[in-house]
Design an enzyme around this catalytic site. Sequence first.
Site, PDB file in Angstrom:
ATOM      1  N   HIS A 129       0.443  -4.225  -7.669  1.00 52.49           N
ATOM      2  CA  HIS A 129      -0.054  -3.639  -8.619  1.00 52.49           C
ATOM      3  C   HIS A 129       1.016  -3.764  -9.870  1.00 52.49           C
ATOM      4  CE1 HIS A 129      -3.620  -1.640  -6.369  1.00 52.49           C
ATOM      5  NE2 HIS A 129      -3.435  -3.041  -5.820  1.00 52.49           N
ATOM      6  N   GLU A 188       1.734  -1.042 -11.753  1.00 51.82           N
ATOM      7  CA  GLU A 188       2.544   0.005 -11.633  1.00 51.82           C
ATOM      8  C   GLU A 188       3.574   0.056 -10.567  1.00 51.82           C
ATOM      9  OE1 GLU A 188      -1.824   1.470 -11.729  1.00 51.82           O
ATOM     10  OE2 GLU A 188      -0.760  -0.133 -11.277  1.00 51.82           O
ATOM     11  N   CYS A 217      -4.548   3.435  -9.056  1.00 54.01           N
ATOM     12  CA  CYS A 217      -5.406   3.635  -7.806  1.00 54.01           C
ATOM     13  C   CYS A 217      -4.692   4.938  -6.902  1.00 54.01           C
ATOM     14  CB  CYS A 217      -5.544   2.432  -7.024  1.00 54.01           C
ATOM     15  SG  CYS A 217      -3.899   1.820  -6.183  1.00 54.01           S
ATOM     16  N   CYS A 271      -0.856   3.534  -6.154  1.00 55.94           N
ATOM     17  CA  CYS A 271      -0.284   3.527  -7.212  1.00 55.94           C
ATOM     18  C   CYS A 271       0.269   5.092  -7.962  1.00 55.94           C
ATOM     19  CB  CYS A 271      -0.786   3.113  -8.416  1.00 55.94           C
ATOM     20  SG  CYS A 271      -0.621   1.017  -8.132  1.00 55.94           S
TER      21      CYS A 271
END
Length: 148
Positions: free
Chosen positions: A45, A47, A75, A78
């Site tokens: 992801h 992040e 999410c 993260c």
Amino acid sequence: MALEEARAAGARGEVPVGAVVVDVGGRVVARAGNRTRELCDPTAHAEVLALRAACAAAGSERLGGHALYVTLEPCPMCAAAISAARIARLYYGAADPKSGGVAVGARVFSHPQCHHVPEVYDGIAAVEAEMMLKDFFAARRGATGETA
């Protein structure tokens, strides 16, 4: 810059999410967009990739005093990484009622097991970030013939 990373991710066929890490002095130390498909890595992801790069640049697993800007509410995975990295401030754009981990869903920072809670600021460029996501998924549904 996070929006630029999100646009680039979308152009690569990734969900358009971008993230930028800024140090105490306001200098950009890392930026990334989603790369889960490209890297065949469900943890890639924006992040996580930005945090990894910022930690490598800092030579530490902790980013105290740093800020993270991301186009979509992180999410749960993260959010946990943000806490573990000791990010001081989290700024995010669009809310994620389906998969968010900050304001909805798991609310990672509210758990007693959460060792560090950043200052959280939401709604930053939210309209543009949300439209980018909606357009991306609408185009994907149109290309596949899916209706929902």
